[in-house]
Design a protein around this motif. Structure first.
Motif, mmCIF file in Angstrom:
data_model
loop_
_atom_site.group_PDB
_atom_site.id
_atom_site.type_symbol
_atom_site.label_atom_id
_atom_site.label_comp_id
_atom_site.label_asym_id
_atom_site.label_seq_id
_atom_site.Cartn_x
_atom_site.Cartn_y
_atom_site.Cartn_z
ATOM 1 N N LEU A 196 0.857 -1.187 0.000
ATOM 2 C CA LEU A 196 0.000 0.000 0.000
ATOM 3 C C LEU A 196 0.893 1.237 0.000
ATOM 4 O O LEU A 196 1.541 1.548 1.000
ATOM 5 C CB LEU A 196 -0.916 -0.002 1.214
ATOM 6 C CG LEU A 196 -1.827 1.213 1.396
ATOM 7 C CD1 LEU A 196 -2.715 1.428 0.172
ATOM 8 C CD2 LEU A 196 -2.672 1.075 2.660
ATOM 9 N N SER A 197 0.943 1.922 -1.131
ATOM 10 C CA SER A 197 1.804 3.096 -1.280
ATOM 11 C C SER A 197 1.076 4.334 -0.806
ATOM 12 O O SER A 197 0.014 4.687 -1.337
ATOM 13 C CB SER A 197 2.227 3.255 -2.744
ATOM 14 O OG SER A 197 3.028 2.168 -3.157
ATOM 15 N N LEU A 198 1.630 5.001 0.192
ATOM 16 C CA LEU A 198 1.070 6.242 0.725
ATOM 17 C C LEU A 198 1.775 7.405 0.040
ATOM 18 O O LEU A 198 2.633 8.078 0.617
ATOM 19 C CB LEU A 198 1.244 6.281 2.245
ATOM 20 C CG LEU A 198 0.679 5.071 3.003
ATOM 21 C CD1 LEU A 198 0.922 5.215 4.501
ATOM 22 C CD2 LEU A 198 -0.808 4.878 2.715
ATOM 23 N N ASP A 200 -2.623 2.116 -4.158
ATOM 24 C CA ASP A 200 -2.112 3.471 -3.970
ATOM 25 C C ASP A 200 -3.125 4.292 -3.189
ATOM 26 O O ASP A 200 -4.325 4.246 -3.469
ATOM 27 C CB ASP A 200 -1.839 4.132 -5.324
ATOM 28 C CG ASP A 200 -1.231 5.514 -5.169
ATOM 29 O OD1 ASP A 200 -0.002 5.613 -5.091
ATOM 30 O OD2 ASP A 200 -1.999 6.498 -5.114
ATOM 31 N N TYR A 201 -2.635 5.036 -2.198
ATOM 32 C CA TYR A 201 -3.495 5.928 -1.409
ATOM 33 C C TYR A 201 -2.734 7.232 -1.205
ATOM 34 O O TYR A 201 -1.868 7.347 -0.337
ATOM 35 C CB TYR A 201 -3.837 5.270 -0.076
ATOM 36 C CG TYR A 201 -4.742 6.068 0.825
ATOM 37 C CD1 TYR A 201 -5.855 6.746 0.338
ATOM 38 C CD2 TYR A 201 -4.498 6.127 2.199
ATOM 39 C CE1 TYR A 201 -6.690 7.464 1.173
ATOM 40 C CE2 TYR A 201 -5.328 6.834 3.057
ATOM 41 C CZ TYR A 201 -6.430 7.501 2.539
ATOM 42 O OH TYR A 201 -7.257 8.201 3.378
ATOM 43 N N LEU A 243 -7.697 5.563 6.580
ATOM 44 C CA LEU A 243 -6.700 4.506 6.446
ATOM 45 C C LEU A 243 -6.924 3.410 7.482
ATOM 46 O O LEU A 243 -6.930 2.211 7.152
ATOM 47 C CB LEU A 243 -5.298 5.101 6.604
ATOM 48 C CG LEU A 243 -4.128 4.115 6.620
ATOM 49 C CD1 LEU A 243 -3.990 3.405 5.286
ATOM 50 C CD2 LEU A 243 -2.822 4.842 6.971
ATOM 51 N N LEU A 265 -8.009 -0.496 6.728
ATOM 52 C CA LEU A 265 -7.113 -1.603 7.056
ATOM 53 C C LEU A 265 -7.762 -2.583 8.028
ATOM 54 O O LEU A 265 -7.617 -3.807 7.890
ATOM 55 C CB LEU A 265 -5.811 -1.066 7.644
ATOM 56 C CG LEU A 265 -4.892 -0.296 6.684
ATOM 57 C CD1 LEU A 265 -3.670 0.241 7.427
ATOM 58 C CD2 LEU A 265 -4.458 -1.162 5.510
ATOM 59 N N THR A 269 2.965 -0.811 4.264
ATOM 60 C CA THR A 269 2.810 0.530 3.709
ATOM 61 C C THR A 269 4.176 1.110 3.385
ATOM 62 O O THR A 269 5.145 0.916 4.131
ATOM 63 C CB THR A 269 2.078 1.488 4.678
ATOM 64 O OG1 THR A 269 2.891 1.732 5.836
ATOM 65 C CG2 THR A 269 0.735 0.909 5.102
ATOM 66 N N SER A 316 6.047 4.842 1.679
ATOM 67 C CA SER A 316 5.895 6.204 1.192
ATOM 68 C C SER A 316 7.264 6.702 0.752
ATOM 69 O O SER A 316 8.290 6.289 1.314
ATOM 70 C CB SER A 316 5.338 7.123 2.281
ATOM 71 O OG SER A 316 4.960 8.384 1.766
ATOM 72 N N VAL A 335 6.764 2.718 8.777
ATOM 73 C CA VAL A 335 6.155 1.706 7.916
ATOM 74 C C VAL A 335 5.221 0.867 8.782
ATOM 75 O O VAL A 335 5.605 0.402 9.861
ATOM 76 C CB VAL A 335 7.236 0.812 7.270
ATOM 77 C CG1 VAL A 335 6.626 -0.443 6.652
ATOM 78 C CG2 VAL A 335 7.999 1.602 6.209
#
Length: 428
Positions: free
Chosen positions: A66-68, A287-288, A312, A316, A334, A336, A358
Motif C-alpha cells: 500500500l503506497s502512501l 495506492d493511497y 486509512l 485496514l 505501507t 511512502s 512503515v
C-alpha cells in the motif's frame, strides 16, 4: 495546483505530487493486435497487462503493498511521545500525549488509528520507525522512482515487484495485480503483472456486450497464430474469464467488515476478493495518495491528517476482518517515498523530509511492537532537519519476501543490497 503560499485558503501542496504517477491508459487499444506485432505489454480500456512465462511457483502467501504517495508523516501517525524534541519542534500540530494510544514507553499511536489497536494487541499489527532510502531526496518524482526501482547505484530499470514476480511467479497474469488509477513503476519490466481499476472493469469489451461471444471470436482469430502471438493472447483471455468468474461469485465482506465508501475502501475490498478467491496472487499493489501536507495539517481532534488516518485505519481494519482465515497468509506493508520534516512550518504543515514509519499487518507479522533503531529527534541527531533513516525499506520488504513468500537470494530482486532482517515477520 495553487501554491498554498499564495492562497492561504487552499492548504494543499503547491508541488506536483502527481507528476510521477503513471496514469492508467484509458483509450481502448487493440491489445491482441499489439501482441501480434510482438509487444510484451499492452493496454485494453482500463486494463494494462504485461505477459511473460517464467518463475518457480507460489507458496500461497500474498504481499500487499500500500503506497502512501505524497510523503506520509510517520511522526504524526506513530508519535515518539518520550522524545521531548518532537513537542518542541511542533508547538501547534503535535499530537498531545494525553490523546495517544499507548504502544510502549517511547511511542504512541494517533487517536484516529484506534481501529488498529485490536490488531496491535493480538500481535498482527506492527511498526518499523525511522525507515528511509539509501539515497534520500526531497523530490516526489525522484524519490518515488528510486523506491519503486529499488536498485540505487545500478543501471537496472525494472521495478522490484516485476523482478519479484519474475523470480517467483507461475506465469499467470494474476501473479502481480495493481488495483487503482495508477500503474506502479515497480511493475516495469518483462514479468507478468496486471493493473485494473476494478474486477468488474477487467474486460476487453464494454458493459452490456456479450463477453463469451467476443472471447470466442478472439480465440478463433488466433487459432494457428505463431506461439509468441497466440500464447499471450490466450493467457490474457483466460485471465479475464477467471476474473469474471471470481468477480461474479464474490459475496459481501465477511465477518461484519465495513469498508469506507472511498477509493481506498473499494480497492482493499477488491484485494480481499482476489486473495480469498484462491487465485495465484503473489503481490497486490494499491495506492493511497494526498499525504503532501505542506499546510493545514490540522490537530489531533480534527483536520487533514486526522481525516486521512481515520480512513486509512478503518479500511485496514476492515481488510483484516474481511480476509478471515486468508489473513494468515497475507502481509500488508505501507510505503511512502519519504517522511516529513521534524519541525512544523509557518503554514501549519510539514515540508518534505526523510525518515518515516512503515506499518505492517498480517498473520505472520511480529506485531505489538515498534521495530527499528530509533535515532532520536535532538537537533544533532537529525539529517538536515529530518528524522534519520536508520532502516532501509528494502530490509523490510526483503524479509517478507524471504520468510513469507519463499524467495531465496535477494540479489536479483534488490541488486547490490546486503541488508539483514529485523524480525518483523515470522517464517511460514
Amino acid at each position: 495546483m495553487t501554491n498554498p503560499g499564495t492562497n492561504p485558503s487552499d492548504p494543499r501542496c503547491g508541488c506536483d505530487e502527481g507528476s510521477k504517477l503513471l496514469s492508467r491508459r484509458s483509450v481502448l487499444r487493440a491489445a491482441l493486435a499489439a501482441a501480434a506485432a510482438g509487444a510484451t505489454s499492452y493496454a485494453v480500456g482500463d486494463v494494462s497487462t504485461q505477459v511473460s512465462f517464467a518463475g518457480t511457483g507460489w507458496n500461497g502467501e500474498t504481499l500487499v503493498v500500500l503506497s502512501l504517495h505524497g510523503g506520509f508523516d510517520g511522526l504524526s501517525a506513530v508519535v515518539p511521545a518520550a522524545d521531548g524534541a518532537y513537542y518542541a519542534a511542533r508547538p501547534n500540530i503535535a499530537v498531545p500525549r494525553s490523546t495517544l494510544l499507548g504502544l510502549d514507553q517511547t511511542f504512541g499511536l494517533h487517536p484516529a488509528m484506534a481501529p488498529l489497536m485490536p490488531l496491535w494487541r493480538n500481535g498482527t499489527f506492527g511498526v518499523v520507525h525511522a525507515v528511509g532510502q539509501a539515497d534520500p531526496t526531497r523530490s516526489h518524482f525522484a524519490a518515488m522512482e528510486r523506491m519503486e526501482l529499488a536498485a540505487p547505484g545500478t543501471s537496472v530499470r525494472t521495478g522490484w515487484i516485476d523482478r519479484t514476480i519474475g523470480s517467483l511467479g507461475t506465469g499467470s497474469v494474476l501473479n502481480g495485480v495493481g488495483i487503482g488509477t495508477s500503474q506502479p513503476m515497480a511493475f516495469s519490466g518483462p514479468a507478468t503483472e496486471t493493473t485494473m481499476s476494478s474486477l468488474e472493469g477487467f474486460s476487453l469489451i464494454g458493459p452490456g456486450d456479450d463477453r463469451a461471444k467476443w472471447h470466442a471470436v478472439l480465440r478463433r482469430m488466433h487459432t494457428g497464430a505463431r506461439p509468441e502471438v497466440a500464447q499471450p493472447a490466450g493467457t490474457l483471455l483466460t485471465a479475464m474469464e477467471d476474473v469474471a468468474r471470481l468477480s461474479g461469485t464474490a459475496t459481501g465482506p465477511a465477518g461484519g467488515a465495513v469498508y469506507p465508501a472511498t477509493d481506498l475502501g473499494r480497492a482493499l475490498r477488491q484485494a480481499a476478493v482476489l486473495k480469498k478467491s484462491g487465485a495465484p496472487v503473489q503481490v497486490i499493489a494499491l495506492d493511497y495518495g494526498d499525504w503532501d501536507m505542506h499546510a493545514g495539517l490540522g490537530r489531533a481532534d480534527g483536520g487533514w491528517m486526522r481525516d486521512k488516518l481515520t480512513e486509512l485505519s478503518n479500511a485496514l481494519a476492515a481488510f483484516a476482518t474481511d480476509l478471515g482465515a486468508s489473513f494468515a497468509s497475507t502481509t500488508l506493508v505501507t510505503l511512502s517515498e519519504f517522511g516529513r520534516r521534524v519541525a512544523e512550518n509557518a503554514s501549519g504543515g510539514l515540508d518534505h523530509g526523510h525518515g518515516n514509519a512503515v506499518l505492517l499487518l498480517g498473520g505472520g507479522v511480529v506485531g505489538g511492537r515498534v521495530h527499528g533503531a530509533w535515532p532520536g529527534l535532538a537537533p544533532e541527531r537529525l539529517v538536515d532537519g529530518d528524522l534519520a533513516g536508520t532502516t532501509d525499506y528494502r530490509s523490510i520488504i526483503g524479509e517478507v519476501l524471504q520468510k513469507r513468500c519463499g524467495a531465496g537470494s535477494l540479489s536479483s530482486i534488490f541488486p547490490g543490497f546486503g541488508g539483514g532482517h529485523l524480525g518483523v515477520v515470522r517464517p511460514r
